[in-house]
Motif scaffolding. Structure first.
Motif, PDB file in Angstrom:
ATOM      1  N   GLU A 166     -41.109  87.114  14.180  1.00  0.00           N
ATOM      2  CA  GLU A 166     -40.753  87.971  15.311  1.00  0.00           C
ATOM      3  C   GLU A 166     -40.290  87.136  16.506  1.00  0.00           C
ATOM      4  O   GLU A 166     -39.264  87.439  17.139  1.00  0.00           O
ATOM      5  N   LYS A 213     -33.921  98.468  20.179  1.00  0.00           N
ATOM      6  CA  LYS A 213     -35.216  98.432  19.505  1.00  0.00           C
ATOM      7  C   LYS A 213     -34.998  98.397  18.000  1.00  0.00           C
ATOM      8  O   LYS A 213     -34.333  99.269  17.446  1.00  0.00           O
ATOM      9  N   LYS A 261     -36.958  97.519  14.150  1.00  0.00           N
ATOM     10  CA  LYS A 261     -38.226  97.304  13.449  1.00  0.00           C
ATOM     11  C   LYS A 261     -38.003  96.605  12.112  1.00  0.00           C
ATOM     12  O   LYS A 261     -37.103  96.961  11.352  1.00  0.00           O
ATOM     13  N   ARG A 282     -36.504  87.206  18.083  1.00  0.00           N
ATOM     14  CA  ARG A 282     -36.302  87.592  19.485  1.00  0.00           C
ATOM     15  C   ARG A 282     -35.584  86.494  20.259  1.00  0.00           C
ATOM     16  O   ARG A 282     -34.774  86.777  21.151  1.00  0.00           O
ATOM     17  N   MET A 291     -35.319  94.177  21.319  1.00  0.00           N
ATOM     18  CA  MET A 291     -36.766  94.236  21.164  1.00  0.00           C
ATOM     19  C   MET A 291     -37.049  94.361  19.668  1.00  0.00           C
ATOM     20  O   MET A 291     -37.135  95.464  19.118  1.00  0.00           O
ATOM     21  N   ILE A 292     -37.149  93.218  19.011  1.00  0.00           N
ATOM     22  CA  ILE A 292     -37.362  93.178  17.557  1.00  0.00           C
ATOM     23  C   ILE A 292     -38.854  93.050  17.289  1.00  0.00           C
ATOM     24  O   ILE A 292     -39.496  92.091  17.706  1.00  0.00           O
ATOM     25  N   ASP A 293     -39.395  94.039  16.612  1.00  0.00           N
ATOM     26  CA  ASP A 293     -40.810  94.031  16.245  1.00  0.00           C
ATOM     27  C   ASP A 293     -40.947  93.795  14.747  1.00  0.00           C
ATOM     28  O   ASP A 293     -40.363  94.537  13.944  1.00  0.00           O
ATOM     29  N   GLU A 329     -42.535 103.954   9.519  1.00  0.00           N
ATOM     30  CA  GLU A 329     -42.107 103.077  10.610  1.00  0.00           C
ATOM     31  C   GLU A 329     -40.585 103.074  10.801  1.00  0.00           C
ATOM     32  O   GLU A 329     -40.088 102.594  11.818  1.00  0.00           O
ATOM     33  N   ILE A 370     -43.563  94.229  12.148  1.00  0.00           N
ATOM     34  CA  ILE A 370     -44.829  94.945  12.013  1.00  0.00           C
ATOM     35  C   ILE A 370     -45.570  94.421  10.790  1.00  0.00           C
ATOM     36  O   ILE A 370     -45.046  94.463   9.669  1.00  0.00           O
ATOM     37  N   ASN A 371     -46.782  93.938  11.012  1.00  0.00           N
ATOM     38  CA  ASN A 371     -47.561  93.309   9.947  1.00  0.00           C
ATOM     39  C   ASN A 371     -48.344  94.363   9.177  1.00  0.00           C
ATOM     40  O   ASN A 371     -49.278  94.970   9.699  1.00  0.00           O
ATOM     41  N   PRO A 419     -45.695  87.355  12.921  1.00  0.00           N
ATOM     42  CA  PRO A 419     -45.509  87.112  14.345  1.00  0.00           C
ATOM     43  C   PRO A 419     -44.648  85.881  14.645  1.00  0.00           C
ATOM     44  O   PRO A 419     -43.930  85.848  15.661  1.00  0.00           O
TER      45      PRO A 419
END
Length: 231
Positions: A57, A32, A34, A61, A68-70, A95, A72-73, A54
């Motif tokens: 992202e 994971k 971020k 990925r 699991m690369i997020d 975060e 975050i906006n 997005p």
């Protein structure tokens, strides 16, 4: 049906000067991961165009399958470095990301901010981020009609963008120069009118430009991760 315009990402122009050690380390040891995108409407999204976070992202990925690369906006329309600086603790630190992409410069031109205020808060924000275990990329303004279409706007843009370049250089932080990238497209005879989304403000990037900017940003990130990152 017309052939879509090809995307010229110009890695030679946007290539980073520094590696991304925290991101690379996370890719080696974490599933994971971020990333926080801090900025204004260029980050948040506008006029029904999917913004870069997005899109990035999805590309990350795909490239680093199994993580699991997020992305975050944390974009808020209309803001600039002074307001974004005030959100670093609430929107970034909490975060615990390994990478922050801080988008600045657009509203500095569009809303005629004092360049000294933008510089001071950008420097202060980068100092705060430097104390955290993360990498930083600063993204400057888009090159659209609202930013460069009048002599006054262009004059201010030609003050703000070199200032951002100087600050990032002084702080040893990577700069993704969206402004220079999009200007290169215009210099290569892509009409400036095709780079905005046709909205009333003539400010936000078109679908093609947003996609191509994201592809270029991804290419610069991927290049900076080699050879540390796991293929």
């Amino acid at each position: 049906m017309p052939t879509p315009r090809p995307c010229e990402t110009h890695l030679e122009l946007v290539k980073f000067g520094h590696p991304l050690p925290h991101f690379a380390e996370a890719l080696r040891h974490q599933r994971k991961i971020k990333v926080v995108a801090l900025g204004s409407s260029s980050t948040a999204g506008a006029d029904n165009i999917l913004p870069f976070p997005p899109r990035l992202e999805m590309l990350l990925r795909q490239r680093f399958f199994g993580r699991m690369i997020d992305v975050i906006n944390r974009g808020v329309g209309g803001q600039e470095a002074p307001e974004e600086y005030s959100r670093i603790e609430s929107d970034v630190t909490t975060e615990a990301p390994v990478l922050v992409i801080w988008q600045v410069g657009t509203n500095a031109v569009y809303k005629s901010y004092n360049p000294a205020e933008v510089r001071a808060t950008l420097e202060a924000g980068l100092d705060v981020l430097a104390a955290l275990p993360l990498d930083v990329i600063v993204m400057d303004s888009q090159y659209t009609q609202a930013v460069v279409g009048t002599p006054a706007a262009l004059n201010l843009a030609n003050i703000i963008m070199p200032m951002i370049t100087e600050v990032t250089s002084n702080k040893g932080v990577n700069l993704f120069s969206r402004f220079a990238l999009m200007k290169r497209w215009v210099d290569a005879d892509i009409p400036l009118t095709e780079l905005d989304d046709g909205g009333q403000l003539l400010l936000h990037t078109s679908e093609w430009a947003t996609n191509c900017v994201t592809q270029s940003l991804f290419g610069a990130i991927d290049d900076a991760l080699k050879p540390e990152a796991i293929a």
